[in-house]
Scaffold this motif. Structure first.
Motif, PDB file in Angstrom:
ATOM      1  N   GLN A 147      99.793 -34.873 -91.370  1.00 49.78           N
ATOM      2  CA  GLN A 147      99.918 -33.931 -90.244  1.00 49.78           C
ATOM      3  C   GLN A 147      99.925 -32.484 -90.732  1.00 49.78           C
ATOM      4  N   GLN A 148     100.687 -32.222 -91.776  1.00 49.00           N
ATOM      5  CA  GLN A 148     100.785 -30.851 -92.265  1.00 49.00           C
ATOM      6  C   GLN A 148      99.466 -30.399 -92.882  1.00 49.00           C
ATOM      7  N   ALA A 149      98.789 -31.325 -93.575  1.00 52.36           N
ATOM      8  CA  ALA A 149      97.494 -30.989 -94.171  1.00 52.36           C
ATOM      9  C   ALA A 149      96.497 -30.630 -93.074  1.00 52.36           C
ATOM     10  N   LYS A 150      96.517 -31.382 -91.994  1.00 54.60           N
ATOM     11  CA  LYS A 150      95.620 -31.109 -90.871  1.00 54.60           C
ATOM     12  C   LYS A 150      95.868 -29.709 -90.333  1.00 54.60           C
ATOM     13  N   LEU A 151      97.132 -29.331 -90.225  1.00 56.00           N
ATOM     14  CA  LEU A 151      97.447 -27.998 -89.703  1.00 56.00           C
ATOM     15  C   LEU A 151      96.918 -26.910 -90.625  1.00 56.00           C
ATOM     16  N   GLU A 152      97.057 -27.101 -91.940  1.00 56.03           N
ATOM     17  CA  GLU A 152      96.526 -26.075 -92.836  1.00 56.03           C
ATOM     18  C   GLU A 152      94.999 -26.004 -92.752  1.00 56.03           C
ATOM     19  N   LEU A 153      94.341 -27.156 -92.720  1.00 52.87           N
ATOM     20  CA  LEU A 153      92.872 -27.155 -92.683  1.00 52.87           C
ATOM     21  C   LEU A 153      92.352 -26.523 -91.390  1.00 52.87           C
ATOM     22  N   GLN A 154      92.991 -26.829 -90.261  1.00 57.88           N
ATOM     23  CA  GLN A 154      92.594 -26.202 -88.998  1.00 57.88           C
ATOM     24  C   GLN A 154      92.790 -24.692 -89.058  1.00 57.88           C
ATOM     25  N   HIS A 155      93.899 -24.302 -89.658  1.00 61.49           N
ATOM     26  CA  HIS A 155      94.210 -22.878 -89.767  1.00 61.49           C
ATOM     27  C   HIS A 155      93.108 -22.159 -90.542  1.00 61.49           C
ATOM     28  N   VAL A 156      92.680 -22.767 -91.639  1.00 59.72           N
ATOM     29  CA  VAL A 156      91.619 -22.163 -92.446  1.00 59.72           C
ATOM     30  C   VAL A 156      90.334 -22.057 -91.634  1.00 59.72           C
ATOM     31  N   GLN A 157      90.005 -23.113 -90.908  1.00 55.42           N
ATOM     32  CA  GLN A 157      88.800 -23.093 -90.078  1.00 55.42           C
ATOM     33  C   GLN A 157      88.850 -21.950 -89.076  1.00 55.42           C
ATOM     34  N   ARG A 158      89.996 -21.798 -88.431  1.00 61.96           N
ATOM     35  CA  ARG A 158      90.108 -20.720 -87.442  1.00 61.96           C
ATOM     36  C   ARG A 158      89.980 -19.361 -88.120  1.00 61.96           C
ATOM     37  N   GLN A 159      90.546 -19.228 -89.328  1.00 57.63           N
ATOM     38  CA  GLN A 159      90.407 -17.970 -90.067  1.00 57.63           C
ATOM     39  C   GLN A 159      88.929 -17.662 -90.298  1.00 57.63           C
ATOM     40  N   LEU A 160      88.143 -18.712 -90.574  1.00 51.36           N
ATOM     41  CA  LEU A 160      86.723 -18.530 -90.856  1.00 51.36           C
ATOM     42  C   LEU A 160      85.902 -18.432 -89.584  1.00 51.36           C
ATOM     43  N   GLY A 161      86.550 -18.571 -88.430  1.00 56.93           N
ATOM     44  CA  GLY A 161      85.815 -18.527 -87.179  1.00 56.93           C
ATOM     45  C   GLY A 161      85.021 -19.783 -86.899  1.00 56.93           C
ATOM     46  N   GLU A 162      85.304 -20.859 -87.631  1.00 52.95           N
ATOM     47  CA  GLU A 162      84.591 -22.114 -87.410  1.00 52.95           C
ATOM     48  C   GLU A 162      85.393 -23.022 -86.486  1.00 52.95           C
ATOM     49  N   SER A 163      84.718 -23.949 -85.856  1.00 53.62           N
ATOM     50  CA  SER A 163      85.438 -24.914 -85.019  1.00 53.62           C
ATOM     51  C   SER A 163      84.784 -26.282 -85.167  1.00 53.62           C
ATOM     52  N   PRO A 164      85.053 -26.948 -86.299  1.00 56.33           N
ATOM     53  CA  PRO A 164      84.452 -28.259 -86.550  1.00 56.33           C
ATOM     54  C   PRO A 164      85.105 -29.313 -85.655  1.00 56.33           C
ATOM     55  N   ALA A 165      84.497 -30.466 -85.582  1.00 56.95           N
ATOM     56  CA  ALA A 165      85.070 -31.559 -84.799  1.00 56.95           C
ATOM     57  C   ALA A 165      86.466 -31.882 -85.335  1.00 56.95           C
ATOM     58  N   ALA A 166      87.378 -32.151 -84.408  1.00 53.23           N
ATOM     59  CA  ALA A 166      88.739 -32.495 -84.791  1.00 53.23           C
ATOM     60  C   ALA A 166      88.748 -33.670 -85.762  1.00 53.23           C
ATOM     61  N   SER A 167      87.840 -34.614 -85.535  1.00 49.69           N
ATOM     62  CA  SER A 167      87.850 -35.811 -86.380  1.00 49.69           C
ATOM     63  C   SER A 167      87.451 -35.465 -87.818  1.00 49.69           C
ATOM     64  N   ALA A 168      86.594 -34.467 -87.992  1.00 47.99           N
ATOM     65  CA  ALA A 168      86.211 -34.073 -89.356  1.00 47.99           C
ATOM     66  C   ALA A 168      87.421 -33.522 -90.105  1.00 47.99           C
ATOM     67  N   VAL A 169      88.197 -32.671 -89.430  1.00 46.61           N
ATOM     68  CA  VAL A 169      89.411 -32.137 -90.045  1.00 46.61           C
ATOM     69  C   VAL A 169      90.369 -33.278 -90.373  1.00 46.61           C
ATOM     70  N   GLU A 170      90.497 -34.211 -89.450  1.00 48.13           N
ATOM     71  CA  GLU A 170      91.409 -35.339 -89.644  1.00 48.13           C
ATOM     72  C   GLU A 170      90.993 -36.162 -90.866  1.00 48.13           C
ATOM     73  N   THR A 171      89.716 -36.400 -90.971  1.00 48.60           N
ATOM     74  CA  THR A 171      89.225 -37.183 -92.108  1.00 48.60           C
ATOM     75  C   THR A 171      89.485 -36.455 -93.419  1.00 48.60           C
ATOM     76  N   LEU A 172      89.234 -35.158 -93.428  1.00 43.53           N
ATOM     77  CA  LEU A 172      89.461 -34.387 -94.654  1.00 43.53           C
ATOM     78  C   LEU A 172      90.948 -34.392 -95.029  1.00 43.53           C
ATOM     79  N   ALA A 173      91.803 -34.233 -94.022  1.00 45.87           N
ATOM     80  CA  ALA A 173      93.250 -34.252 -94.283  1.00 45.87           C
ATOM     81  C   ALA A 173      93.656 -35.588 -94.892  1.00 45.87           C
TER      82      ALA A 173
END
Lengths: 307, 307, 307, 307, 307, 307
Positions: free
Chosen positions: F90-116
């Motif tokens: 859960q915490q990893a997902k939050l950091e990865l989403q945060h980075v995406q938002r910093q970069l202005g990207e919005s990948p599929a939620a499932s991609a972030v979940e898989t990476l986490a």
């Protein structure tokens, strides 16, 4: 020096293995209705927490934090409501997923999420009306009980009111397609008050249950306005003696209709899809399995005089 | 500047002294049954905690943590079970010491400790069988109630199941020589569900209690398989009017025997060492103090027609 | 990059506004009995906490901390009692302020504070006597139930004792002018045990309630010494059929007088200001609305033989 | 329908096995100093709890509960002290058992228990003296810091006082044969205040540490009365460059002796068994490895002027 | 059988009496500065709780609850702020009462209450400005540290920011006449971060402390805008060697003035009412007791070359 | 009677509006680095909880529950590890989403979940090796400190070990692409121990930090095997005076390399990408900005003799 290994106090591996075998037998024997891997069910603790927040948001001055003021009321209500609704979306999602798994379906997670959100949106929209309904119940308790000193006391102390706050929330969840959440809410009230109202029961405004322990109201019961009930009253299904085949079909209207302004005293039992006419009075411990016209007064004596 | 001493709001020393005097009178007046210095009793809070852990270990997917998976199930079960059993040894020791003090004995602490450990070892060995029994109860509730949507819902919501999980644990403790722990477990269920089953009662597989508030089942009751009960049913001792000498001897079989597949409807009262024959149906509010043969159908009407 | 604003999941402002409107309607519609701005009511949580402390101070060895010794008992009692009484002063002040606001009065805060303190001082003075009374109740349960193994077990396990500890405290508060606190205490016992005793009821020494679920005892009931009751017994007001005008005046003696050494079995209902004579025995499920002389034995059969 | 088993997110069995292998290697490689089966160590959480209770018992009005009064003070002190001492016996037992296992001994459990009890009895006897010592420290802080407004503020806010309450307790445990408990207490202060005083250090009355972060005081340091220290002062062992053989023998006096009324300013470092004579002043950032006579004033400048 | 009384493990009465004697000596010896009966001091726990709420209200999206949205932000802010301010009024009252008792005065309780309320009202009015100041500090940390990845990370992770949130609140309390509350807030930051800033220190916008452990900033320090500090920097009073008479008067400006855009590296010590001119750079471990003009670059080498 | 509306104690609406304005200004002024609607950041509380569980899973007998036995160890390890890893996803997902938002990207939620999930799987695989590394650190502390009595004491009491458990976990997270989580873990250790190690620092086996308060180790530092450090040692970047352009590029190797078996005493400062040769000894308070060959012994005296 080599220390001896600590002696295990019980054969933990063996018991764990036997419990695993028991679970495995259960799962293979009853695959259709049984549990499957990795599932989550709604949580009783989460719902109790949601209920506490909803109660505070509905009655901020009486069930909210002790030192609230009118000028800070809306901040409290908005913040608490938002928190409760967000938590409710999670629980709704769990029930909806559970139903899907029961049906053997596996829709996209986002579809379940959307449905959960829409359902909670609809639930949220019912809250103001629900508060107004509960105000009528509070007044009914206040005017109906000569011992009540203030409406505040009623909300604070009367188990009947506690049961109704739960029921009106549970019924709203039930109608919106979340019967399991409704059931958990109903059982929370049952455990706390001894009053067992099925979330499906339809109950009109100004309802009052005095004392309440042992009251049972069934799923398809329909109760009018300004009705009063005492402890140990049952509004149940007439499954005996006429309904003894054991294959009762779910959903059939099988519990009583109680019209407006009826009073039913302690220990009375009314069974089956009968109608208690408007303004009737049913005496204590009466056993009733047929309809009675408006304005009836039924006592044990009146029933026995017929035999 | 010398500040005045703060004025005591109440004569604390005086009240403490009077309470001490009351304790002292109690202790000297009733030395035989009374309390003695420095004793510890089992703890209700500790047992509630143990019950929560045992429930999770017995039904990990439904009463354990929400996000368990089958591949991590055994770790959870083993860890939780071990924790619960260790805590239970402490409580068992407290009950056994208490009994010794009641008897005026003072055995070596290690002897009590060994007995407590052996008792909990024996208890642990009953858990897999107990889980299999509770599976039959779950199925009985699921098939017996047309409103039940899944076996998961039954375990999560039905007070009857909650009471049975408690009872089957309490009965196991009772049989192994820990009746006080059994009683505490039984009262925890009583408080939560309104269902009062004495830990001594023997109950067969596939037992189902619907609604449940007000059910009372006595110590020497014997209940067969696939029996169904509704709210406010009493299976009690016939202490009135025939048993009025007041010197009832403990341990005597004095509660009903209910054979397989009997159904007893709400509010029925069965008193004394009578036998309800296999497959009988006892109607609501019936008052029964004599045995009935297998296949009987007893209603209030049938009873009154005899007079 | 400009991120889109997160989409609100529900119209929070709208729901908050509608709930505000509902509160506003309630407050204007029923100004007399309604709630007013900025008030505080006594807290159920605070009282449960006070009850736990008072129970420990009254029975330090059995309901206090597990590892207490006789030589440290007084320190525990003094410290716990002081803490409970201080918290009680706060709750008393809240009830007294509430009453003032109900009456439209606004006395000096210090006057309310003084009254709250004096009331709690008076309450504190009743505690030693209350402990002695509860000792008689404990003995009554121990001698009255052949299954009880020790007086310690009675205090630890019997819901009847739990209800009486609550009631004797609630009655003391009620008599000293804090009926709302008394009511909250009574409802705490009702929720935990299913036993509903109005704080106004007067109950003599050596009282014993067995099982208890569903027992209801009304505000003006008067119960003598060494009385025994079973589950589902009601000592209520005879509001039906003779009392149907609906304008029942509060405070009138309207519940039964039960003289010394009476036994009332499960499910019996006694209604109205009738007197059950000393030493009488009332059978299970009996429905009684008239006085009976000392030594009576009343059963369903004896009642029906009269018709 | 057969549901697929949930896919494990990580190879739990494999990781658990590898961790087991790592533990096994550790245990076999270093059997002498290593851990052995089934041991318990003292608990940091338990000691923090004991410290909170002891602090309250030593300073009831300032570190005890907010609403204490002088007339209820002794009840609080007695109850809290008793609770803390009982908990301390448990922790003492754990340390003593741990030492026995380190030595390869296995004395009777009762012998360890007796020793633990005697040690805590001796510790309890030091508490009144310890309070008097801490009173001198409080006064030293109050008179030594012109910013201090009241002695109450000193106890509430000054990290130096917090560190000393911990140290004087830790030192008492250390002297009575519980160095591990002493160390845990010292590290609790270190974590909270950044002040690291070894429990073995001997510190006289009226000691004051201002700001404090980074202060280190070694095991064999001896500090006189009315000494004052600032942040980042080290009273350490001179292990470099003269002491580079690496086989330093434990227990040897190797830290400074600081005589009465010395002041040591921020960042100063004093190393080795040197003596700072009575009334000396050591300036900020000074690096000192030799003794100085009474009344010395040492600054960086004075040191460099010598070269 | 008469059980022997449990043997007390320690002479509790004796220790309690000795502790009472120690308290009594303390109180009589130092009546002027000492503690008096029945007083209450502000609570560290209460202030930590208030700080958590204020932090959330100031930075709802980053330090508030995890799942806040912009549309529900104001409800959270309003509710949390109100709760924090109400709690702060209580603590302010305790400090003001404490001061009155120190002065030997006993004003009407209502006067203290009014003053506490007015002070908190003034404090509340400073919060928006305080948030804007902290925004400049956040930006300073973000732009000043090449390792910082986002402003969110700065608020979440940097001890320097944690210390500044505390300091800006503590300074506001200090200026409004609540120095004790300010001190408690400062010590909370000191304990958590190792950074010790006196609540009286005046600090301009855009302040950044990197690493931070061991930083000490005195009461009368004045720091300009966009100043940067590293760990172990002291801005202290030059009490040695020139100021050794020991009668330092409180309130005198005795700490450095640091002008805009100064950088001070790790371990540097600046003492006395000196001025570090705008844009100067002070190197690591530098010891400085005199003023330096704007644009100075001071290193250990530059200092030693002067001798 | 109409009660007056309670007077608001502060202009809540006004303050909330001003705080909203401050947030709005912040968001518009600094859109690039600023916060955006509805975001979630990783939670410090969640990570502290994960750390406690990981510590227990790594060292079950010493940092796990007190009463663990070797035969139940694996159940505890498996259950606790699984729980910690799930929370970490859960915490990893939050950091990865945060980075995406910093970069202005919005990948599929499932991609972030898989990476986490994949990242946490990789992290889990490092745990056994990490335990073996920490065993070498434990031994280093035990053999390096003559005062250490057992390896158990080292793990329980030494802040250096606490910091290393945190660091080795933080470094693993940092290397796997979760630098924000790593930073939060590092700051948890910094707050508890005063030791500030950047998660990027590479540290070999057998590392020992004594006392530790004030230690700072930078992001690109490289530390060999069997290195020993004392309190207040800095391994930092030489940003002054040679590096004064202010545009330091992130990622550049800018901190020292410390080769095997180096000892650095308290207060020493080593700055820049210099190399401390194998086996060197750096004395207390030394300030070093150039490389030294293997076997060097550097003291303040040796440095000053050069000038």
């Amino acid at each position: 020096m080599t220390l001896p290994p600590a002696i295990p106090p019980w054969p933990l591996d063996h018991i764990v293995a036997e419990l695993r075998a028991a679970r495995s037998d259960w799962r293979s024997r009853d695959q259709r209705a049984g549990e499957s891997g990795g599932r989550e069910l709604p949580s009783r603790e989460a719902l109790r927490c949601i209920l506490r927040e909803l109660s505070g948001a509905l009655f901020p001055m009486r069930l909210g934090p002790a030192d609230l003021r009118q000028d800070s009321e809306d901040y409290y209500v908005g913040h608490t409501l938002d928190s409760a609704l967000k938590a409710l979306v999670q629980q709704a999602k769990l029930e909806l997923q559970h139903v899907q798994r029961q049906l053997g379906e596996s829709p996209a997670a986002s579809a379940v999420e959307t449905l959960a959100l829409q359902t909670v949106q609809a639930f949220a929209a019912t809250l103001p009306g629900l508060r107004r309904l509960l105000d009528t119940d509070t007044l009914a308790a206040f005017t109906g009980d000569p011992a009540a000193r203030s409406v505040d006391e009623v909300l604070l102390c009367y188990p009947g009111l506690t049961a109704l706050i739960h029921h009106r929330i549970a019924h709203s969840l039930y109608r919106l397609g979340l019967p399991l959440l409704g059931r958990i809410v109903a059982e929370a009230a049952h455990s706390e008050t001894g009053i067992d109202i099925h979330p499906g029961a339809q109950i009109g405004a100004g309802f009052f249950i005095d004392h309440g322990t042992g009251v049972v109201i069934g799923e398809t019961a329909v109760i009018g306005e300004r009705v009063r009930l005492y402890q140990n009253v049952t509004l149940g299904a007439k499954s005996f003696p006429t309904d003894d085949d054991g294959s009762l079909k779910k959903g059939l209207a099988r519990h009583p209709i109680v019209e407006d302004e009826v009073v039913i005293y302690a220990g009375a039992t009314v069974l089956g899809r009968v109608t208690i006419g408007r303004g009737s009075v049913i005496g204590g411990n009466v056993w009733l399995t047929n309809s009675v016209p408006p304005g009836s007064v039924i006592t044990q004596a009146s029933l026995q005089s017929n035999c």
